[in-house]
Design an enzyme around this catalytic site. Structure first.
Site, PDB file in Angstrom:
ATOM      1  N   GLY A   1      48.800  88.954  14.039  1.00  0.00           N
ATOM      2  CA  GLY A   1      48.605  88.950  15.658  1.00  0.00           C
ATOM      3  C   GLY A   1      48.142  88.007  16.135  1.00  0.00           C
ATOM      4  O   GLY A   1      48.117  87.701  17.502  1.00  0.00           O
TER       5      GLY A   1
ATOM      6  N   PRO B   1      48.777  87.345   8.713  1.00  0.00           N
ATOM      7  CA  PRO B   1      49.527  86.301   9.904  1.00  0.00           C
ATOM      8  C   PRO B   1      50.777  86.177   9.468  1.00  0.00           C
ATOM      9  O   PRO B   1      51.282  86.122   8.125  1.00  0.00           O
ATOM     10  CB  PRO B   1      48.871  84.954   9.807  1.00  0.00           C
ATOM     11  CG  PRO B   1      48.356  85.153   8.241  1.00  0.00           C
ATOM     12  CD  PRO B   1      47.881  86.413   7.919  1.00  0.00           C
ATOM     13  N   GLY B   2      51.866  86.470  10.401  1.00  0.00           N
ATOM     14  CA  GLY B   2      53.489  86.368  10.113  1.00  0.00           C
ATOM     15  C   GLY B   2      53.905  84.929  10.848  1.00  0.00           C
ATOM     16  O   GLY B   2      54.000  83.928  10.790  1.00  0.00           O
TER      17      GLY B   2
ATOM     18  N   ARG C   1      64.798  87.399  21.432  1.00  0.00           N
ATOM     19  CA  ARG C   1      63.406  87.405  21.917  1.00  0.00           C
ATOM     20  C   ARG C   1      63.243  87.447  23.425  1.00  0.00           C
ATOM     21  O   ARG C   1      62.478  88.325  24.022  1.00  0.00           O
ATOM     22  CB  ARG C   1      62.290  86.383  21.345  1.00  0.00           C
ATOM     23  CG  ARG C   1      61.984  86.784  19.672  1.00  0.00           C
ATOM     24  CD  ARG C   1      60.838  86.275  19.121  1.00  0.00           C
ATOM     25  NE  ARG C   1      59.617  86.893  19.634  1.00  0.00           N
ATOM     26  CZ  ARG C   1      58.875  86.305  20.581  1.00  0.00           C
ATOM     27  NH1 ARG C   1      59.101  85.172  20.968  1.00  0.00           N
ATOM     28  NH2 ARG C   1      57.723  86.888  20.904  1.00  0.00           N
TER      29      ARG C   1
ATOM     30  N   CYS D   1      78.301  88.638  25.259  1.00  0.00           N
ATOM     31  CA  CYS D   1      78.818  89.063  26.483  1.00  0.00           C
ATOM     32  C   CYS D   1      77.836  90.062  26.899  1.00  0.00           C
ATOM     33  O   CYS D   1      77.799  91.153  26.735  1.00  0.00           O
ATOM     34  CB  CYS D   1      80.009  89.928  26.205  1.00  0.00           C
ATOM     35  SG  CYS D   1      81.426  88.917  25.500  1.00  0.00           S
TER      36      CYS D   1
HETATM   37  N1  LLP Z   1      50.885  93.362  10.058  1.00  0.00           N
HETATM   38  C1  LLP Z   1      51.333  94.361  10.755  1.00  0.00           C
HETATM   39  C2  LLP Z   1      51.012  95.717   9.983  1.00  0.00           C
HETATM   40  C3  LLP Z   1      52.382  94.066  11.562  1.00  0.00           C
HETATM   41  O1  LLP Z   1      52.915  95.316  12.045  1.00  0.00           O
HETATM   42  C4  LLP Z   1      52.611  92.894  12.058  1.00  0.00           C
HETATM   43  C5  LLP Z   1      53.556  92.648  12.983  1.00  0.00           C
HETATM   44  C6  LLP Z   1      52.048  91.865  11.461  1.00  0.00           C
HETATM   45  C7  LLP Z   1      51.098  91.960  10.514  1.00  0.00           C
HETATM   46  C8  LLP Z   1      52.097  90.262  11.625  1.00  0.00           C
HETATM   47  O2  LLP Z   1      52.049  89.933  12.879  1.00  0.00           O
HETATM   48  P1  LLP Z   1      52.158  88.487  13.407  1.00  0.00           P
HETATM   49  O3  LLP Z   1      50.844  87.885  12.935  1.00  0.00           O
HETATM   50  O4  LLP Z   1      53.465  88.069  13.218  1.00  0.00           O
HETATM   51  O5  LLP Z   1      52.053  88.774  15.144  1.00  0.00           O
HETATM   52  N2  LLP Z   1      59.263  90.958  16.886  1.00  0.00           N
HETATM   53  C9  LLP Z   1      58.046  90.825  17.791  1.00  0.00           C
HETATM   54  C10 LLP Z   1      56.890  90.991  16.816  1.00  0.00           C
HETATM   55  C11 LLP Z   1      56.743  92.303  16.178  1.00  0.00           C
HETATM   56  C12 LLP Z   1      55.409  92.117  15.291  1.00  0.00           C
HETATM   57  C13 LLP Z   1      55.541  93.516  14.530  1.00  0.00           C
HETATM   58  N3  LLP Z   1      54.439  93.455  13.415  1.00  0.00           N
HETATM   59  C14 LLP Z   1      58.071  89.576  18.264  1.00  0.00           C
HETATM   60  O6  LLP Z   1      59.256  88.744  18.228  1.00  0.00           O
HETATM   61  O7  LLP Z   1      57.244  88.945  18.974  1.00  0.00           O
END
Ligand code: LLP
Length: 437
Positions: A249, A292-293, A331, A362
């Protein structure tokens, strides 16, 4: 100058990423085109790892949340950087396995894992399963029993924290489809039951409070809530929690106004809070995991588009239309997400007008950026949308039967294809015309 440190401008005024001229990349690979900077991905992986080394004696693991961008090459890089992997579906498990990712470092999430997915996880000895519901727990216990296995599990807990982010990407509050609530006693109840099951080994707890968060405070609060709960489990059940997974997050810079916190700083605050609270409550110091993603791949990616039509509606708005849109980046239409953009062939041109960048689908809501300041844009320009490395390719679709773009990895002036562009044949590959129509 740019929102991402991966970018610079060469003496031709062209945008450069990973030592490669974006205009040349567009010519070579076509548009739309996703580009990922390998060095920056690796640097981000190392920043998180270093934080755990420095502030928590290395007693932790960084899991790359592969939902942000799952591909064989992404798994390979995460593996080489010593990360673990957060996966959320059979497809992400499969991708990790195909990339040869070490199974003991894979954590399997998801709020509705199917029986097949649980079987797949057990058959492949996936390191941990993060249990999200009662049904899943009962299923898992049964399946593991039938295979004479014991599943190592974490439980997803809703810590009741309100992270200041978009409603759709906040997950830690009680009104969420994910995990077990603390307030209602269900989190305690499910773990009490699990602790008595023969084929379930309760290893840890997990929480994820949301995404694109810019504050440290909600993470610190989550740690406190989780350690309180760990203390309750110890007291009432004699259960020692060995792993505390705090999710992902961490916010990134999409536009100049965003001011992200250095990744290490989160870890410093989190580690200090875990240590202090564990000491105060006389608890075993759990291994810390973070997921982290976005922060690993987001800033490392850009998307190149060719500009097509330019429509100036006097007194209303100027639309610049690109050859992609919500199919490669949904997004804006999902979250009204904000982006910055640069004209790749005139990357240092001053921003002189307000325009709206629209896609080719469209849908009136198919926008990439609304009312942003840009230099004057003409048909044929190459537009780079910045910080698109996370949740773009992974959320892309074939709406309007538009093939997905390719993904290119760049480093030190070299570019390599890591995902091939879809063809029209790919689009009809699974179509069938029944004989009787
Ligand atoms: N761990 C869990 C359990 C999660 O549900 C998520 C993201 C992450 C880690 C990674 O979060 P990050 O570090 O990437 O914020 N599609 C949305 C984001 C959805 C995130 C879902 N879960 C967007 O484009 O903003």
């Amino acid at each position: 100058m740019f929102v991402s440190e991966a970018l610079s401008v060469n003496d031709r005024g062209h945008l450069v990423i990973g030592g490669c001229d974006c205009v040349k990349l567009a010519e070579e690979y076509g548009t739309p085109l996703y580009i990922m900077d390998e060095e920056l991905i690796r640097k981000n992986c190392r920043a998180f790892r270093k934080g755990i080394e420095k502030y928590y004696d290395g007693n932790g693991l960084v899991l790359y949340a592969s939902k942000a961008f799952s591909s064989l090459a992404a798994c390979r890089i995460a593996e080489q950087e010593g990360l673990g992997l957060d996966v959320v579906s059979g497809g992400e498990v499969y991708t990790a396995l195909k990339a040869g990712f070490p199974v003991d470092r894979i954590y399997f999430h998801g709020n509705n894992k199917s029986r097949e997915e649980l079987v797949m996880a057990l058959d492949n000895s996936i390191g941990r399963i993060v249990v999200d519901s009662y049904e899943e727990l009962f299923n898992l216990d049964g399946i593991a029993g039938s295979k004479n296995k014991c599943a190592d599990v974490l439980f997803r807990i809703k810590p009741g924290i309100d992270a200041h982010t978009h409603d759709f990407i906040k997950t830690g509050q009680i009104d969420s489809k994910f995990g077990f609530a603390l307030e209602t006693g269900e989190a305690f109840d499910v773990i009490r039951r699990a602790s008595k099951m023969d084929n379930i080994n309760v290893v840890g707890l997990h929480c994820h409070i949301g995404s694109q968060i810019f504050d440290i405070e909600p993470f610190v609060e989550a740690v406190k809530v989780m350690l309180n709960f760990i203390s309750e489990l110890k007291e009432k059940l004699g259960l020692e929690i060995k792993e505390l997974n705090l999710g992902g997050g961490f916010g990134i810079k999409y536009i100049p106004a965003h001011d992200p916190i250095e990744y290490e700083k989160y870890l410093e605050a989190v580690a200090e809070t875990v240590k202090a609270t564990a000491k105060e409550k006389n608890l075993y110091l759990p291994k810390i995991l973070i997921e982290p993603g976005r922060s690993i791949v987001g800033p490392a990616g850009i998307t190149l588009y060719a500009v097509g039509s330019v429509k100036d509606i006097p007194g209303i708005r100027k639309y610049i239309t690109i050859d992609g849109g919500m199919t490669d980046n949904p997004r804006y239409i999902l979250y009204e997400a904000v982006y910055d953009a640069v004209i790749a062939n005139r990357a240092d041109a001053p921003r002189t007008e307000k325009v709206t960048i629209a896609g080719k689908c469209c849908e009136s809501g198919d926008l990439i950026a609304k009312d942003i300041d840009m230099p004057e844009i003409k048909a044929g320009d190459i537009l780079a949308v910045l910080a698109t490395g996370a949740y773009n390719y992974s959320m892309s679709s074939n709406y309007n039967r538009i093939p997905r773009p390719s993904v290119v990895l760049v480093k030190e002036g070299k570019s390599r294809l890591i995902v091939a562009r879809e063809s029209y044949d790919d689009l009809v590959r699974n179509d069938i015309i029944p004989e009787d129509i």
